[in-house]
Design a protein around this motif. Structure first.
Motif, PDB file in Angstrom:
ATOM      1  N   MET A 117       0.701  -1.083   0.019  1.00 21.12           N
ATOM      2  CA  MET A 117       0.139   0.069  -0.111  1.00 21.12           C
ATOM      3  C   MET A 117       0.629   1.284   0.055  1.00 21.12           C
ATOM      4  SD  MET A 117      -3.331  -0.706  -0.128  1.00 21.12           S
ATOM      5  CE  MET A 117      -3.915   0.784   0.453  1.00 21.12           C
ATOM      6  N   ASP A 118       2.157   1.184   0.190  1.00 14.27           N
ATOM      7  CA  ASP A 118       3.052   2.253   0.166  1.00 14.27           C
ATOM      8  C   ASP A 118       3.711   2.285  -0.991  1.00 14.27           C
ATOM      9  OD1 ASP A 118       4.929   4.143   0.756  1.00 14.27           O
ATOM     10  OD2 ASP A 118       5.519   3.410   2.540  1.00 14.27           O
ATOM     11  N   PRO A 119       3.721   3.349  -1.750  1.00 15.61           N
ATOM     12  CA  PRO A 119       4.434   3.358  -3.004  1.00 15.61           C
ATOM     13  C   PRO A 119       5.990   3.384  -3.037  1.00 15.61           C
ATOM     14  CG  PRO A 119       3.276   5.289  -2.824  1.00 15.61           C
ATOM     15  CD  PRO A 119       2.652   4.275  -1.776  1.00 15.61           C
ATOM     16  N   ALA A 120       6.423   3.910  -1.698  1.00 19.56           N
ATOM     17  CA  ALA A 120       7.757   4.001  -1.386  1.00 19.56           C
ATOM     18  C   ALA A 120       8.402   2.644  -1.203  1.00 19.56           C
ATOM     19  CB  ALA A 120       8.313   4.835  -0.201  1.00 19.56           C
ATOM     20  N   GLN A 121       7.566   1.527  -0.860  1.00 16.45           N
ATOM     21  CA  GLN A 121       8.022   0.148  -0.686  1.00 16.45           C
ATOM     22  C   GLN A 121       7.736  -0.778  -1.780  1.00 16.45           C
ATOM     23  OE1 GLN A 121       7.350  -1.402   3.317  1.00 16.45           O
ATOM     24  NE2 GLN A 121       6.694   0.877   4.014  1.00 16.45           N
ATOM     25  N   ASP A 122       6.448  -0.623  -2.153  1.00 18.51           N
ATOM     26  CA  ASP A 122       5.724  -1.763  -3.120  1.00 18.51           C
ATOM     27  C   ASP A 122       6.896  -2.199  -4.410  1.00 18.51           C
ATOM     28  OD1 ASP A 122       4.051  -3.687  -4.157  1.00 18.51           O
ATOM     29  OD2 ASP A 122       2.809  -2.184  -5.132  1.00 18.51           O
ATOM     30  N   GLN A 123       7.033  -3.377  -4.451  1.00 23.02           N
ATOM     31  CA  GLN A 123       7.859  -4.072  -5.499  1.00 23.02           C
ATOM     32  C   GLN A 123       7.554  -5.447  -5.484  1.00 23.02           C
ATOM     33  OE1 GLN A 123      12.055  -4.196  -3.854  1.00 23.02           O
ATOM     34  NE2 GLN A 123      10.910  -3.044  -2.138  1.00 23.02           N
ATOM     35  N   PHE A 124       7.896  -6.125  -6.688  1.00 24.57           N
ATOM     36  CA  PHE A 124       7.857  -7.687  -6.644  1.00 24.57           C
ATOM     37  C   PHE A 124       8.656  -8.214  -6.007  1.00 24.57           C
ATOM     38  CE2 PHE A 124       5.638  -6.166 -10.801  1.00 24.57           C
ATOM     39  CZ  PHE A 124       4.539  -6.690 -10.671  1.00 24.57           C
ATOM     40  N   ILE A 125       8.567  -9.259  -5.196  1.00 25.75           N
ATOM     41  CA  ILE A 125       9.555  -9.814  -4.375  1.00 25.75           C
ATOM     42  C   ILE A 125      10.226 -11.093  -4.889  1.00 25.75           C
ATOM     43  CG2 ILE A 125       8.713  -8.556  -2.500  1.00 25.75           C
ATOM     44  CD1 ILE A 125       7.656 -11.209  -1.325  1.00 25.75           C
ATOM     45  N   GLU A 126       9.848 -11.467  -6.058  1.00 24.59           N
ATOM     46  CA  GLU A 126      10.500 -12.806  -6.578  1.00 24.59           C
ATOM     47  C   GLU A 126      12.127 -12.781  -6.641  1.00 24.59           C
ATOM     48  OE1 GLU A 126       7.902 -11.436  -7.804  1.00 24.59           O
ATOM     49  OE2 GLU A 126       6.458 -12.843  -7.564  1.00 24.59           O
ATOM     50  N   TRP A 127      12.683 -13.409  -5.992  1.00 19.26           N
ATOM     51  CA  TRP A 127      14.208 -13.443  -6.005  1.00 19.26           C
ATOM     52  C   TRP A 127      14.706 -13.812  -7.315  1.00 19.26           C
ATOM     53  CZ3 TRP A 127      17.445 -11.072  -2.785  1.00 19.26           C
ATOM     54  CH2 TRP A 127      18.499 -11.127  -2.813  1.00 19.26           C
ATOM     55  N   PRO A 128      15.706 -12.882  -8.155  1.00 20.96           N
ATOM     56  CA  PRO A 128      16.238 -13.347  -9.213  1.00 20.96           C
ATOM     57  C   PRO A 128      17.112 -14.707  -9.484  1.00 20.96           C
ATOM     58  CG  PRO A 128      17.144 -11.514  -8.331  1.00 20.96           C
ATOM     59  CD  PRO A 128      16.105 -11.760  -7.660  1.00 20.96           C
ATOM     60  N   ASP A 129      17.093 -15.372 -10.316  1.00 18.50           N
ATOM     61  CA  ASP A 129      17.939 -16.672 -10.638  1.00 18.50           C
ATOM     62  C   ASP A 129      19.274 -16.525 -10.392  1.00 18.50           C
ATOM     63  OD1 ASP A 129      15.543 -18.282 -10.482  1.00 18.50           O
ATOM     64  OD2 ASP A 129      15.468 -18.399 -12.764  1.00 18.50           O
ATOM     65  N   GLY A 130      19.973 -17.170  -9.823  1.00 15.35           N
ATOM     66  CA  GLY A 130      21.538 -17.029  -9.691  1.00 15.35           C
ATOM     67  C   GLY A 130      22.095 -15.977  -8.883  1.00 15.35           C
ATOM     68  N   ALA A 131      21.170 -15.063  -8.399  1.00 10.74           N
ATOM     69  CA  ALA A 131      21.531 -14.133  -7.545  1.00 10.74           C
ATOM     70  C   ALA A 131      21.741 -14.589  -5.947  1.00 10.74           C
ATOM     71  CB  ALA A 131      20.841 -12.750  -7.497  1.00 10.74           C
ATOM     72  N   ALA A 132      22.936 -14.164  -5.384  1.00  9.85           N
ATOM     73  CA  ALA A 132      22.845 -14.367  -4.021  1.00  9.85           C
ATOM     74  C   ALA A 132      23.666 -13.311  -3.174  1.00  9.85           C
ATOM     75  CB  ALA A 132      23.866 -15.580  -3.914  1.00  9.85           C
ATOM     76  N   LEU A 133      23.261 -13.068  -1.829  1.00 14.19           N
ATOM     77  CA  LEU A 133      23.967 -12.276  -0.979  1.00 14.19           C
ATOM     78  C   LEU A 133      25.142 -12.837  -0.392  1.00 14.19           C
ATOM     79  CD1 LEU A 133      20.465 -11.075   0.814  1.00 14.19           C
ATOM     80  CD2 LEU A 133      21.540 -10.080  -0.875  1.00 14.19           C
ATOM     81  N   ALA A 134      25.987 -11.802   0.050  1.00 14.54           N
ATOM     82  CA  ALA A 134      27.356 -12.316   0.881  1.00 14.54           C
ATOM     83  C   ALA A 134      26.765 -12.935   2.066  1.00 14.54           C
ATOM     84  CB  ALA A 134      28.070 -10.997   1.090  1.00 14.54           C
ATOM     85  N   LYS A 135      27.745 -13.771   2.627  1.00 10.82           N
ATOM     86  CA  LYS A 135      27.310 -14.471   3.886  1.00 10.82           C
ATOM     87  C   LYS A 135      27.092 -13.207   4.972  1.00 10.82           C
ATOM     88  CE  LYS A 135      26.409 -18.012   6.570  1.00 10.82           C
ATOM     89  NZ  LYS A 135      25.115 -18.686   6.301  1.00 10.82           N
ATOM     90  N   SER A 136      26.159 -13.451   5.807  1.00 12.69           N
ATOM     91  CA  SER A 136      25.700 -12.348   6.615  1.00 12.69           C
ATOM     92  C   SER A 136      25.586 -12.771   8.330  1.00 12.69           C
ATOM     93  CB  SER A 136      24.568 -11.491   6.469  1.00 12.69           C
ATOM     94  OG  SER A 136      23.596 -12.400   7.038  1.00 12.69           O
TER      95      SER A 136
END
Length: 238
Positions: free
Chosen positions: A196-215
């Motif tokens: 409901m907040d245009p400052a946040q709204d986005q599709f949340i599907e994670w892209p194939d092949g992408a990964a974050l650094a270990k946290s």
């Protein structure tokens, strides 16, 4: 109306999250650093944050611009009334490529335009406000209302999830993790997307092949409450 506290907002989102995601069994404790502690077979700390498209310190962010647009419309309507203007309703669409900076100046220009067009109706000719680059379109119906209110009328597109933005937020939370409750055996990070907040709204599907650094977070979960969607962001192995 008083704005809910951050703690109340976090508890609200966690309550929704627990209805959409299978959490380990245990007693829930609302705390600070992290926001939730789950006392079960192990002590699990969960930090909660909203995933905004752009950091709120950026003056072009929707968090900043949305507030400024509201301020412009409210101030412009007050100026219009002080000048003897009619109680019309007026809707403005702002150009996102021209961020609002000087609220008072823009409000005065908008009030002056309204005074010139208040006896007409419909979409205002763009040539009327060609000297105001922040405005994209104006509309009013010419009727007067006792509770007339001027409003911004923005349109938005829903973007894809930005992995770089998630990385940025995780990095910020990682830097603060040293101050978390040391009694926790593991930590999760829950990133909430409020559609409901245009400052946040986005599709949340994670892209194939992408990964974050270990946290420091065992799991990084992205959650869209109104759709019951939960996506886990993968992290690279150590």
């Amino acid at each position: 109306m008083r704005r809910p506290t951050n703690s109340a907002i976090e508890q609200y989102y966690f309550g929704l999250f627990s209805s959409h995601y299978a959490l380990p069994a245990g007693r829930i404790e609302y705390a600070d650093k992290p926001d939730v502690i789950l006392h079960g077979e192990r002590r699990l700390g969960i930090e909660i944050a909203n995933l905004y498209l752009v950091d709120g310190s950026d003056r072009t962010s929707e968090q900043v611009q949305g507030h400024r647009r509201d301020q412009v419309m409210g101030r412009a309507q007050s100026l219009h009334r002080e000048s003897g203007g009619r109680d019309i309703e007026l809707w403005a669409t702002f150009d996102p490529c021209q961020p609002v900076s000087d609220i008072e100046s823009l409000a005065r220009k908008l009030a002056e335009i309204a005074m010139r067009v208040e006896n007409s109706a419909g979409r205002v000719n763009p040539l009327t406000f060609v000297h105001v680059p922040e405005l994209h379109s104006l509309f009013h119906n010419g009727e007067e209302y006792e509770d007339a209110k001027w409003r911004p009328n923005q349109g938005y597109t829903v973007p894809l999830l930005s992995v770089d933005r998630v990385r940025e937020l995780v990095a910020g939370k990682t830097a603060k993790a040293v101050g978390y409750d040391k009694g926790c055996e593991a930590f999760w990070l829950l990133l909430v997307v409020e559609y409901m907040d245009p400052a946040q709204d986005q599709f949340i599907e994670w892209p194939d092949g992408a990964a974050l650094a270990k946290s420091p977070f065992e799991r990084i979960l992205i959650y869209k409450p109104q759709f019951g969607q939960v996506v886990e962001a993968p992290q690279a192995a150590m």
